[in-house]
Design an enzyme around this catalytic site. Structure first.
Site, PDB file in Angstrom:
ATOM      1  N   CYS A   1      37.385  43.302  32.795  1.00 34.14           N
ATOM      2  CA  CYS A   1      36.735  41.980  32.434  1.00 34.14           C
ATOM      3  C   CYS A   1      35.766  41.787  33.600  1.00 34.14           C
ATOM      4  O   CYS A   1      34.361  41.990  33.544  1.00 34.14           O
ATOM      5  CB  CYS A   1      38.060  41.104  32.669  1.00 34.14           C
ATOM      6  SG  CYS A   1      39.229  41.232  31.670  1.00 34.14           S
TER       7      CYS A   1
ATOM      8  N   LYS B   1      33.891  31.255  30.712  1.00 41.22           N
ATOM      9  CA  LYS B   1      34.792  32.439  31.612  1.00 41.22           C
ATOM     10  C   LYS B   1      34.210  33.718  31.661  1.00 41.22           C
ATOM     11  O   LYS B   1      34.695  33.417  32.572  1.00 41.22           O
ATOM     12  CB  LYS B   1      35.085  33.031  30.203  1.00 41.22           C
ATOM     13  CG  LYS B   1      35.712  34.477  29.552  1.00 41.22           C
ATOM     14  CD  LYS B   1      36.863  34.257  31.030  1.00 41.22           C
ATOM     15  CE  LYS B   1      37.574  36.254  30.767  1.00 41.22           C
ATOM     16  NZ  LYS B   1      38.720  36.269  30.393  1.00 41.22           N
TER      17      LYS B   1
HETATM   18  N1  SAJ Z   1      39.340  43.886  43.349  1.00 38.89           N
HETATM   19  C1  SAJ Z   1      39.024  44.229  44.985  1.00 38.89           C
HETATM   20  N2  SAJ Z   1      39.095  42.883  45.898  1.00 38.89           N
HETATM   21  C2  SAJ Z   1      39.443  41.553  45.874  1.00 38.89           C
HETATM   22  C3  SAJ Z   1      40.216  41.806  44.358  1.00 38.89           C
HETATM   23  C4  SAJ Z   1      40.163  43.101  43.130  1.00 38.89           C
HETATM   24  O1  SAJ Z   1      38.496  45.028  45.032  1.00 38.89           O
HETATM   25  O2  SAJ Z   1      40.054  41.153  46.350  1.00 38.89           O
HETATM   26  C5  SAJ Z   1      39.646  44.421  42.714  1.00 38.89           C
HETATM   27  C6  SAJ Z   1      40.713  45.276  42.309  1.00 38.89           C
HETATM   28  O3  SAJ Z   1      40.987  46.184  42.810  1.00 38.89           O
HETATM   29  C7  SAJ Z   1      40.867  45.462  41.112  1.00 38.89           C
HETATM   30  C8  SAJ Z   1      39.171  44.618  40.324  1.00 38.89           C
HETATM   31  O4  SAJ Z   1      38.935  43.691  41.673  1.00 38.89           O
HETATM   32  O5  SAJ Z   1      39.740  46.551  40.694  1.00 38.89           O
HETATM   33  C9  SAJ Z   1      39.830  43.498  38.829  1.00 38.89           C
HETATM   34  O6  SAJ Z   1      41.176  43.041  39.270  1.00 38.89           O
HETATM   35  P1  SAJ Z   1      41.282  41.087  39.961  1.00 38.89           P
HETATM   36  O7  SAJ Z   1      42.358  41.498  39.996  1.00 38.89           O
HETATM   37  O8  SAJ Z   1      40.607  40.547  40.027  1.00 38.89           O
HETATM   38  O9  SAJ Z   1      41.503  40.850  38.118  1.00 38.89           O
HETATM   39  P2  SAJ Z   1      41.844  41.269  36.581  1.00 38.89           P
HETATM   40  O10 SAJ Z   1      40.403  41.777  35.792  1.00 38.89           O
HETATM   41  O11 SAJ Z   1      43.118  42.130  36.511  1.00 38.89           O
HETATM   42  O12 SAJ Z   1      41.826  40.238  35.979  1.00 38.89           O
HETATM   43  C10 SAJ Z   1      40.429  38.806  35.488  1.00 38.89           C
HETATM   44  C11 SAJ Z   1      41.004  38.074  36.644  1.00 38.89           C
HETATM   45  N3  SAJ Z   1      39.757  36.604  36.394  1.00 38.89           N
HETATM   46  C12 SAJ Z   1      39.255  35.864  37.585  1.00 38.89           C
HETATM   47  O13 SAJ Z   1      40.976  36.190  38.114  1.00 38.89           O
HETATM   48  C13 SAJ Z   1      38.599  35.204  37.723  1.00 38.89           C
HETATM   49  C14 SAJ Z   1      42.141  37.318  35.342  1.00 38.89           C
HETATM   50  O14 SAJ Z   1      42.266  35.910  35.466  1.00 38.89           O
HETATM   51  C15 SAJ Z   1      40.721  37.221  33.834  1.00 38.89           C
HETATM   52  O15 SAJ Z   1      42.101  36.832  32.996  1.00 38.89           O
HETATM   53  C16 SAJ Z   1      41.368  39.164  33.445  1.00 38.89           C
HETATM   54  O16 SAJ Z   1      40.189  39.330  34.537  1.00 38.89           O
HETATM   55  C17 SAJ Z   1      40.288  38.562  31.690  1.00 38.89           C
HETATM   56  O17 SAJ Z   1      40.769  38.613  30.966  1.00 38.89           O
HETATM   57  O18 SAJ Z   1      39.008  38.053  32.295  1.00 38.89           O
END
Ligand code: SAJ
Length: 414
Positions: free
Chosen positions: A258, A204
């Site tokens: 996360c 995870k």
């Molecule tokens: N972000 C970027 N660039 C990107 C993608 C995201 O800057 O290309 C930023 C977003 O704007 C945001 C942050 O990253 O600020 C996180 O967003 P996210 O959509 O990547 O992830 P979370 O935090 O909403 O959810 C993550 C997910 N993990 C993965 O995809 C590996 C989700 O599947 C998990 O269940 C969740 O963390 C968790 O609960 O751990």
């Protein structure tokens, strides 16, 4: 029919309890907060997630889901409590896991299964939770089953992903794993992989670390691209056409509960300097980078008014935890003589003084787009820039129509 007690009715516990109930399990959702229990009992949902209200209502109305302020004896106990991050020490705070273990111990019976879903540092299931549960006088692995099964759902798409994502189930022994697989099979449509508890905890954390580090690389690349006057978003999209390149998007930092945290859980017991920590620093450093870039056209920001568009931590959701938009607002305000206004069509938090787009931009020197809400692509550059003092617009998420905005503003991109 399985009986399940879900401990903790937050972002993960509540949808999971409803999912189990909507798949013919008899579920009691337990929470220590009387306010959450009574809100849910009266049909109010305290979590903003698409489709969740109807999904929970369906579960409650079916009679398969009840909410309760006490733990009830059940074949399965699923722990979905928060694991906050201690900013100073960069360590996981396991207080809620310990409380859940202490509360649950007197209720465990022979043959029951305890599943920890909360995200935790490797070793927590066996070294922290197990001894607390064994205060019951029963032995984990022989008298009751003990398992870690990490949640993997994406906020904004929780219900679909709960059902469709693959799951990793790690028991402290094979019997533990098998009993948990039986429960997850009642609703998971993805593949179920079996391993041990420590590996499940580790997997995870590396999933979120992979994503955070990938974004860190994209952010570093974006800063270098700016030096070369190359558009980072275009360059990354082009690079990703290669069959073995898959860079994520740069932006103003990484928010949520996360990605900015789990890499620390992974490295908290690792005393070498790591790429992972460096990526974290790059991502956290993006707020300062945004400010530096604003200073290029504006000079010193002293006395200026900056309109921040987007205080949710990412696009199309209302969650503001570890939000880059709010981090920018705080950093600017701490510098003294800079004022900020906030606009976010998804967030209705009364404590934040969120205003309309027009109000936020009137008299402002810059608009900074901090999340990729769909609504931002439809903003009208002409009317929004009309009442601005200086017309700097910084699109950190690549959502604006560049041609249209360039006609009305000094448009910066990351
Ligand atoms: N972000 C970027 N660039 C990107 C993608 C995201 O800057 O290309 C930023 C977003 O704007 C945001 C942050 O990253 O600020 C996180 O967003 P996210 O959509 O990547 O992830 P979370 O935090 O909403 O959810 C993550 C997910 N993990 C993965 O995809 C590996 C989700 O599947 C998990 O269940 C969740 O963390 C968790 O609960 O751990």
């Amino acid at each position: 029919m399985n009986t399940v007690c879900v401990h903790g009715l937050g972002y993960i516990g509540l949808p999971t309890a409803a999912m189990l109930a909507n798949h013919d399990n008899t579920v009691v959702g337990y929470d220590v907060s009387d306010a959450i229990v009574s809100q849910l009992e009266s049909g109010e949902i305290h979590i903003d997630e698409p489709g969740l209200r109807a999904f929970v209502t369906q579960a409650l109305e079916s009679g398969n889901l009840e909410v309760n302020g006490t733990v009830v004896p059940s074949k399965y106990h699923m722990i979905c409590v928060p694991t906050p991050f201690e900013e100073e020490s960069k360590q996981a705070n396991l207080e809620y896991i310990r409380d859940a273990g202490e509360t649950l111990a007197p209720h465990i019976r022979e043959g029951d299964t305890v599943i920890l879903e909360s995200t935790v540092p490797p070793g927590t299931t066996t070294d922290v939770l197990r001894p607390l549960l064994e205060k019951s006088g029963l032995e984990a692995g022989s008298d009751f089953s003990l398992v870690h099964c990490p949640e993997t759902v994406l906020p904004g798409n929780i219900i679909t992903e709960l059902q469709q994502n693959d799951r990793i189930i790690g028991g402290i022994n094979d019997i533990s794993t098998e009993t948990a697989v039986h429960l997850y099979e009642s609703f998971v449509e993805g593949d179920i992989y079996q391993t041990n508890a420590r590996t499940a905890e580790f997997v995870k954390l590396i999933q979120n670390t992979y994503r955070d580090t990938n974004i860190g690389l994209a952010n570093e690349i974006a800063k270098i691209a700016n030096e070369y006057e190359v558009n980072a978003h275009e360059a990354i999209q082009l690079a990703n056409n290669h069959p073995r390149v898959d860079l994520l998007n740069p932006g103003p930092g990484v928010g949520g509960h996360c990605l900015p945290i789990d890499p620390w859980f992974l490295t908290q017991a690792y005393d070498q300097e790591s790429l992972i920590e460096r990526a974290r620093e790059v991502n956290d450093g993006m707020i300062e980078y945004v400010i530096q870039r604003l200073e290029e056209p504006l000079g010193s920001l002293e006395g200026s008014l900056i309109a921040i568009f987007g205080v949710a931590y990412k696009g199309n959701i209302a969650d503001t935890r570890q939000s880059p938009g709010l981090a920018l607002a705080r950093t600017l305000q701490e510098r003294g003589d800079v004022s900020v206004t906030l606009f976010d069509p998804h967030v209705s938090d009364q404590t934040l003084n969120i205003v309309s787009a027009q109000e936020a931009t009137t008299g402002s020197d810059a608009i900074v787009i901090m999340t990729d809400h769909d609504e931002f692509a439809r903003l009208d550059p002409e009317s929004l820039t009309r009442e601005m003092d200086k017309t700097v617009v910084f699109d950190t998420k690549d959502v604006l129509d560049q041609e249209a905005w360039t006609a009305h503003s000094t448009l910066l991109t990351i």
